[in-house]
Each structure stands twice: as structure tokens, then as C-alpha cells.
Design a protein around this motif. Structure first.
Motif, PDB file in Angstrom:
ATOM      1  N   HIS A  74     -19.006 -17.060   7.973  1.00  0.00           N
ATOM      2  CA  HIS A  74     -18.848 -16.830   6.534  1.00  0.00           C
ATOM      3  C   HIS A  74     -18.572 -18.127   5.773  1.00  0.00           C
ATOM      4  N   THR A  75     -19.147 -19.222   6.253  1.00  0.00           N
ATOM      5  CA  THR A  75     -18.953 -20.495   5.558  1.00  0.00           C
ATOM      6  C   THR A  75     -19.932 -20.600   4.396  1.00  0.00           C
ATOM      7  N   GLN A  76     -19.617 -21.449   3.455  1.00  0.00           N
ATOM      8  CA  GLN A  76     -20.511 -21.666   2.311  1.00  0.00           C
ATOM      9  C   GLN A  76     -21.842 -22.257   2.775  1.00  0.00           C
ATOM     10  N   ALA A  77     -21.774 -23.176   3.735  1.00  0.00           N
ATOM     11  CA  ALA A  77     -23.005 -23.794   4.233  1.00  0.00           C
ATOM     12  C   ALA A  77     -23.914 -22.744   4.875  1.00  0.00           C
ATOM     13  N   TRP A  78     -23.334 -21.836   5.650  1.00  0.00           N
ATOM     14  CA  TRP A  78     -24.123 -20.768   6.271  1.00  0.00           C
ATOM     15  C   TRP A  78     -24.750 -19.901   5.183  1.00  0.00           C
ATOM     16  N   PHE A  79     -23.936 -19.502   4.199  1.00  0.00           N
ATOM     17  CA  PHE A  79     -24.440 -18.645   3.126  1.00  0.00           C
ATOM     18  C   PHE A  79     -25.568 -19.320   2.356  1.00  0.00           C
TER      19      PHE A  79
END
Length: 153
Positions: A74-79
């Protein structure tokens, strides 16, 4: 917004191609004040745009697939990467972040199962996903783009 604005919005949701004279006559105004109201609704962002609705069967995307996605990341980079992947797939026509057991819900339109399989492969190759589940709509029982206007304050 008043009752006339709501009537105008209702008419435009049913047919955005109506002529201003037709709208004005339906709501009891002359064309110029009606046009001003429509412009005000556009400028305030209530009216976001005009579109033409196409028949999915006639443009060969008659199969609707609802796709649920779960992730353990649920990281910003993943999103950002996942969102970019989804946005690059034109067959995905709706994309939501959800509460509950499912993280994301997508509505996909395709001509057939092999076409969906290609979408699935693009979706899953772009990012790490914990679970992807697909449900094929068997029959469309209700479909509308018109929003309910009874809640307008």
C-alpha cells in the motif's frame, strides 16, 4: 441551484444533444436565460462535459467484466505504478478504490474472453497483486449514466 436548474440537468442527462430552444420550452424559460443557466452550471463544475453514449454491442465490446483486486502493498509508489497501468488499459472504463475486503474494483468491457485474458495479463504484469478475481456479467439489468437529482440542495 433551484428547481429550474434541476429540470435543466435532468433533461441534459437524458439527452445532451437537445437544442437550447427545446430545453427552454420544457422548463418554461426563453432561450437566453436558459442558456445563461446552462453556462453557469458549466462554470460552477456541475456540468463536467458532454458525451455521446455508444451501443457496446455495435462497437464490439459487449462483454462486461467486474474485476476485484487485492494487494498486500500500500505504498504510494506501488499505487502510482498500479494506477498508471490501469489508466493505460482502454478497456478499463471504471476504476475505484474500495473499503472492505477488496482494495480496488474495475469495470472492463471487451468483445470476448480471449480479449479479457489479454487485459488480465497487462493488468497483472504491471504491478504486484495479491489477488485478482473476475466476474463476467451475464445480463445487464439496469444501466444509466443519469445521476439522481432528488438530493440537490
Amino acid at each position: 441551484m433551484d428547481a429550474i436548474d434541476v429540470k435543466i440537468l435532468d433533461l441534459l442527462q437524458q439527452d445532451a444533444g437537445l437544442q437550447m430552444n427545446e430545453i427552454a420550452a420544457s422548463v418554461g424559460l426563453s432561450p437566453t436565460p436558459c442558456w445563461r443557466r446552462v453556462q453557469r452550471l458549466r462554470e460552477s463544475g456541475v456540468i463536467r462535459g458532454n458525451v455521446m453514449l455508444l451501443d457496446r454491442e455495435r462497437v464490439n465490446v459487449g462483454v462486461t467484466v467486474f474485476v476485484t483486486v487485492r494487494t498486500s502493498t500500500h505504498t504510494q509508489a506501488w499505487f502510482d505504478r498500479f494506477k498508471a497501468t490501469v489508466e493505460s488499459i482502454s478497456e478499463v472504463v471504471e476504476f475505484y478504490r474500495m473499503s472492505g475486503d477488496v482494495d480496488y474494483l474495475l469495470r472492463v468491457v471487451v468483445p470476448d474472453i480471449p480479449a479479457y485474458d489479454r487485459v488480465y495479463k497487462r493488468l497483472t504484469s504491471g504491478t504486484l497483486l495479491a489477488d485478482v478475481s473476475s466476474s463476467f456479467a451475464m445480463e445487464e439489468l439496469k444501466y444509466t449514466t443519469a445521476l439522481p437529482l432528488s438530493y440537490v440542495a
